[in-house]
Scaffold this motif. Structure first.
Motif, PDB file in Angstrom:
ATOM      1  N   GLN A 113       1.270   3.615  -7.716  1.00 35.90           N
ATOM      2  CA  GLN A 113       1.792   4.486  -6.604  1.00 35.90           C
ATOM      3  C   GLN A 113       1.520   4.690  -5.579  1.00 35.90           C
ATOM      4  N   GLU A 114       0.431   5.412  -5.491  1.00 31.72           N
ATOM      5  CA  GLU A 114      -0.777   5.795  -4.780  1.00 31.72           C
ATOM      6  C   GLU A 114      -1.647   4.745  -4.299  1.00 31.72           C
ATOM      7  N   HIS A 115      -1.898   3.655  -4.837  1.00 34.85           N
ATOM      8  CA  HIS A 115      -2.011   2.705  -4.205  1.00 34.85           C
ATOM      9  C   HIS A 115      -1.232   2.246  -3.139  1.00 34.85           C
ATOM     10  N   ASP A 116      -0.452   1.856  -3.799  1.00 30.39           N
ATOM     11  CA  ASP A 116       0.741   1.313  -3.157  1.00 30.39           C
ATOM     12  C   ASP A 116       1.447   1.933  -1.559  1.00 30.39           C
ATOM     13  N   ARG A 117       0.801   3.422  -1.546  1.00 29.53           N
ATOM     14  CA  ARG A 117       1.612   3.960  -0.765  1.00 29.53           C
ATOM     15  C   ARG A 117       0.190   3.956   0.323  1.00 29.53           C
ATOM     16  N   LYS A 118      -0.932   3.890   0.048  1.00 29.47           N
ATOM     17  CA  LYS A 118      -2.342   3.579   0.830  1.00 29.47           C
ATOM     18  C   LYS A 118      -1.676   2.584   1.772  1.00 29.47           C
ATOM     19  N   LEU A 119      -1.737   1.438   0.859  1.00 31.48           N
ATOM     20  CA  LEU A 119      -1.480   0.152   1.721  1.00 31.48           C
ATOM     21  C   LEU A 119      -0.604   0.180   2.786  1.00 31.48           C
ATOM     22  N   GLU A 120       0.546   0.673   2.784  1.00 33.86           N
ATOM     23  CA  GLU A 120       2.149   0.243   3.047  1.00 33.86           C
ATOM     24  C   GLU A 120       1.071   1.798   4.637  1.00 33.86           C
ATOM     25  N   LEU A 121       0.551   2.953   4.087  1.00 29.83           N
ATOM     26  CA  LEU A 121       0.163   3.309   5.424  1.00 29.83           C
ATOM     27  C   LEU A 121      -1.229   2.604   6.309  1.00 29.83           C
ATOM     28  N   LEU A 122      -1.407   1.566   5.947  1.00 31.39           N
ATOM     29  CA  LEU A 122      -2.455   0.827   6.339  1.00 31.39           C
ATOM     30  C   LEU A 122      -2.095  -0.083   6.938  1.00 31.39           C
ATOM     31  N   ARG A 123      -0.822  -0.916   6.484  1.00 27.81           N
ATOM     32  CA  ARG A 123       0.405  -1.485   7.218  1.00 27.81           C
ATOM     33  C   ARG A 123       0.891  -1.679   8.795  1.00 27.81           C
ATOM     34  N   GLU A 124       1.539   0.173   8.503  1.00 27.55           N
ATOM     35  CA  GLU A 124       1.991   1.063   9.366  1.00 27.55           C
ATOM     36  C   GLU A 124       1.017   1.602  10.607  1.00 27.55           C
ATOM     37  N   ARG A 125      -0.301   1.534  10.424  1.00 25.58           N
ATOM     38  CA  ARG A 125      -1.577   1.605  11.365  1.00 25.58           C
ATOM     39  C   ARG A 125      -1.992   0.178  11.920  1.00 25.58           C
ATOM     40  N   GLN A 126      -1.380  -1.095  10.713  1.00 26.36           N
ATOM     41  CA  GLN A 126      -2.004  -2.531  11.487  1.00 26.36           C
ATOM     42  C   GLN A 126      -1.006  -2.453  12.648  1.00 26.36           C
ATOM     43  N   LYS A 127       0.149  -2.383  12.370  1.00 27.21           N
ATOM     44  CA  LYS A 127       2.141  -2.462  13.388  1.00 27.21           C
ATOM     45  C   LYS A 127       1.539  -1.948  14.037  1.00 27.21           C
ATOM     46  N   THR A 128       0.711  -0.656  14.308  1.00 26.85           N
ATOM     47  CA  THR A 128       1.206  -0.279  15.966  1.00 26.85           C
ATOM     48  C   THR A 128      -0.409  -0.500  16.275  1.00 26.85           C
ATOM     49  N   GLY A 129      -1.573  -1.083  15.987  1.00 23.05           N
ATOM     50  CA  GLY A 129      -2.237  -1.472  16.740  1.00 23.05           C
ATOM     51  C   GLY A 129      -3.700  -0.579  16.616  1.00 23.05           C
ATOM     52  N   ALA A 130      -3.531   0.949  16.037  1.00 22.86           N
ATOM     53  CA  ALA A 130      -4.808   1.517  15.275  1.00 22.86           C
ATOM     54  C   ALA A 130      -5.281   1.173  14.505  1.00 22.86           C
ATOM     55  N   LEU A 131      -5.855  -0.042  13.750  1.00 21.31           N
ATOM     56  CA  LEU A 131      -6.279   0.045  12.669  1.00 21.31           C
ATOM     57  C   LEU A 131      -5.777  -2.506  12.819  1.00 21.31           C
ATOM     58  N   ARG A 132      -7.614  -3.079  12.762  1.00 16.88           N
ATOM     59  CA  ARG A 132      -7.402  -4.020  13.294  1.00 16.88           C
ATOM     60  C   ARG A 132      -6.391  -4.464  12.238  1.00 16.88           C
ATOM     61  N   ASP A 133      -5.644  -5.890  12.228  1.00 13.71           N
ATOM     62  CA  ASP A 133      -4.836  -6.393  11.148  1.00 13.71           C
ATOM     63  C   ASP A 133      -5.010  -7.465  11.187  1.00 13.71           C
TER      64      ASP A 133
END
Length: 190
Positions: A113-133
């Motif tokens: 669950q913790e791992h999945d939560r982290k991945l979702e947060l990273l996906r969100e940042r990628q969608k907004t352009g705040a993190l390389r995608d």
């Protein structure tokens, strides 16, 4: 001695035993002896060795997650915190390594669950352009954690494989944080 105190002694003794020997190599007799309790109490409280291992792992993973606060906007900082934890608590990382290698005990659901939560947060940042995608969140997180733990005492390709490398921890930590900053395109927050 209360049941709570006895359980705590069992958990402490089991942590030391599992971190040293893994699930397969751990002996309930040694755990009982080091916990100064009757071996049967271990089975009364925890049913079997695998359940005891899962309980110990869950407890120490919670500590590791709390100590390595996850901020998707500061992956270099995460790498530094994980590096510090791996250096200060190699027993926790050795326990996690045994869990990964042996796969004899069910991993706590909170780990996934913790791992999945982290991945979702990273996906969100990628969608907004705040993190390389251009790198999947799974590979990005794996790279950050692998770099952060590579110099821990039990990692087979880090300090163990390079015993003559006389690099101070501060130098290694700074390099890890810089590498993660380069990979992620982020800078460590102050």
């Amino acid at each position: 001695m209360s049941a709570t105190e006895t359980k705590q002694r069992i958990l402490d003794a089991a942590f030391a035993e599992f971190a040293e020997y893994g699930v397969a190599g751990a002996r309930v007799d040694r755990i009982a002896k080091n916990a100064q309790c009757n071996k049967n109490l271990i089975y009364v409280y925890f049913d079997n060795k695998e359940t005891l291992f899962a309980t110990v792992l869950q407890r120490h993973l919670s500590d590791a997650y709390a100590g390595a606060r996850f901020d998707p906007d500061d992956l270099p900082g995460l790498a530094g915190r994980v590096f510090d934890l791996a250096r200060s608590r190699p027993d926790v990382y050795r326990l996690l390594a045994w869990a990964t290698l042996e796969r004899t005990a069910a991993l706590p659901p909170t780990r996934e669950q913790e791992h999945d939560r982290k991945l979702e947060l990273l996906r969100e940042r990628q969608k907004t352009g705040a993190l390389r995608d251009d790198i999947s969140p799974t590979l990005l997180l794996m790279a950050v954690l692998a770099l952060a733990t590579a110099w821990s005492p039990d990692f087979p390709f880090g300090r163990t494989a390079n015993p003559s490398a006389d690099l101070p921890d501060e130098e290694v930590r700074a390099a890890v944080v810089r590498m993660v900053a380069d990979i992620t395109g982020q800078r460590e927050k102050a």
